[in-house]
Scaffold this motif. Structure first.
Motif, PDB file in Angstrom:
ATOM      1  N   PHE A  63       0.796  -1.220   0.000  1.00  0.00           N
ATOM      2  CA  PHE A  63       0.000   0.000   0.000  1.00  0.00           C
ATOM      3  C   PHE A  63       0.836   1.281   0.000  1.00  0.00           C
ATOM      4  O   PHE A  63       0.287   2.363   0.006  1.00  0.00           O
ATOM      5  CB  PHE A  63      -1.043   0.034   1.124  1.00  0.00           C
ATOM      6  N   ASP A  67      -0.199  -2.168  -4.654  1.00  0.00           N
ATOM      7  CA  ASP A  67      -1.493  -2.428  -4.040  1.00  0.00           C
ATOM      8  C   ASP A  67      -2.138  -3.657  -4.673  1.00  0.00           C
ATOM      9  O   ASP A  67      -1.475  -4.390  -5.413  1.00  0.00           O
ATOM     10  CB  ASP A  67      -2.404  -1.190  -4.116  1.00  0.00           C
ATOM     11  N   GLU A 128       2.649  -2.640  11.557  1.00  0.00           N
ATOM     12  CA  GLU A 128       1.769  -1.891  10.652  1.00  0.00           C
ATOM     13  C   GLU A 128       1.300  -2.721   9.460  1.00  0.00           C
ATOM     14  O   GLU A 128       0.314  -2.385   8.820  1.00  0.00           O
ATOM     15  CB  GLU A 128       2.438  -0.605  10.160  1.00  0.00           C
ATOM     16  N   TYR A 129       1.977  -3.844   9.180  1.00  0.00           N
ATOM     17  CA  TYR A 129       1.588  -4.661   8.035  1.00  0.00           C
ATOM     18  C   TYR A 129       0.565  -5.730   8.375  1.00  0.00           C
ATOM     19  O   TYR A 129      -0.047  -6.300   7.478  1.00  0.00           O
ATOM     20  CB  TYR A 129       2.818  -5.275   7.375  1.00  0.00           C
ATOM     21  N   LYS A 132      -2.639  -4.265   7.225  1.00  0.00           N
ATOM     22  CA  LYS A 132      -2.568  -4.076   5.777  1.00  0.00           C
ATOM     23  C   LYS A 132      -2.767  -5.395   5.041  1.00  0.00           C
ATOM     24  O   LYS A 132      -3.412  -5.442   3.997  1.00  0.00           O
ATOM     25  CB  LYS A 132      -1.228  -3.449   5.379  1.00  0.00           C
ATOM     26  N   GLU A 133      -2.224  -6.478   5.580  1.00  0.00           N
ATOM     27  CA  GLU A 133      -2.394  -7.788   4.948  1.00  0.00           C
ATOM     28  C   GLU A 133      -3.855  -8.231   4.997  1.00  0.00           C
ATOM     29  O   GLU A 133      -4.364  -8.804   4.037  1.00  0.00           O
ATOM     30  CB  GLU A 133      -1.499  -8.825   5.612  1.00  0.00           C
ATOM     31  N   GLN A 135      -6.417  -6.202   5.061  1.00  0.00           N
ATOM     32  CA  GLN A 135      -7.081  -5.328   4.091  1.00  0.00           C
ATOM     33  C   GLN A 135      -6.855  -5.849   2.672  1.00  0.00           C
ATOM     34  O   GLN A 135      -7.784  -5.892   1.864  1.00  0.00           O
ATOM     35  CB  GLN A 135      -6.552  -3.904   4.230  1.00  0.00           C
TER      36      GLN A 135
END
Length: 144
Positions: A63, A67, A128-129, A132-133, A135
């Motif tokens: 991201f 993406d 923070e990932y 994100k993973e 998402q």
């Protein structure tokens, strides 16, 4: 080409692709992403083999540098394994479209070799990932 042939015979060696020009894929249109990945794949297949190679995402930060569009396009072009570069280990069941890899660069060795080896023994996913993973998985599922 003889060297490549010899390496292909080694079960510990696997070739992969990047892109044509190493851009930040998130900044590109879908057509430009396709051009970048397809061009690298064509080069690979004309010189290395016709199998489906791994794809390492340029810069590899989810991201930020790429993406879900880049992953969907890579999968449509038959990249069977897609590698990030934000670090962390891979447990059984890790999606092949998001294999975490640990980049090795001069900054990784600033704490010394023992420190670097320690990160290989216990490769935590950067906090923070984790979200994100999740998402990413939702976006890819929605797109199918």
């Amino acid at each position: 080409m003889e060297d490549i042939g010899n390496l292909k015979q080694n079960p510990l060696v696997r070739f992969g692709i990047h892109t044509r020009s190493h851009p930040v894929l998130k900044r590109l249109s879908d057509e430009e992403i396709h051009y970048e990945i397809a061009g690298s794949l064509d080069f690979y297949r004309s010189r290395i083999g016709d199998d489906a190679p791994m794809l390492s995402m340029p810069f590899g930060r989810l991201f930020r540098d790429y993406d879900e569009r880049a992953i969907a396009i890579a999968k449509s072009l038959s990249a069977d394994v897609i590698l990030s570069a934000y670090g962390g280990g891979n447990a059984e069941g890790q999606p092949l479209y998001n294999i975490r890899r640990i980049s090795v660069h001069e900054g990784r060795l600033e704490g010394g070799l023992d420190d670097f080896i320690g990160t290989l023994r216990d490769p935590a996913v950067p906090y923070e990932y984790i979200e994100k993973e999740k998402q990413l998985a939702g976006l890819l599922q929605k797109a199918e």
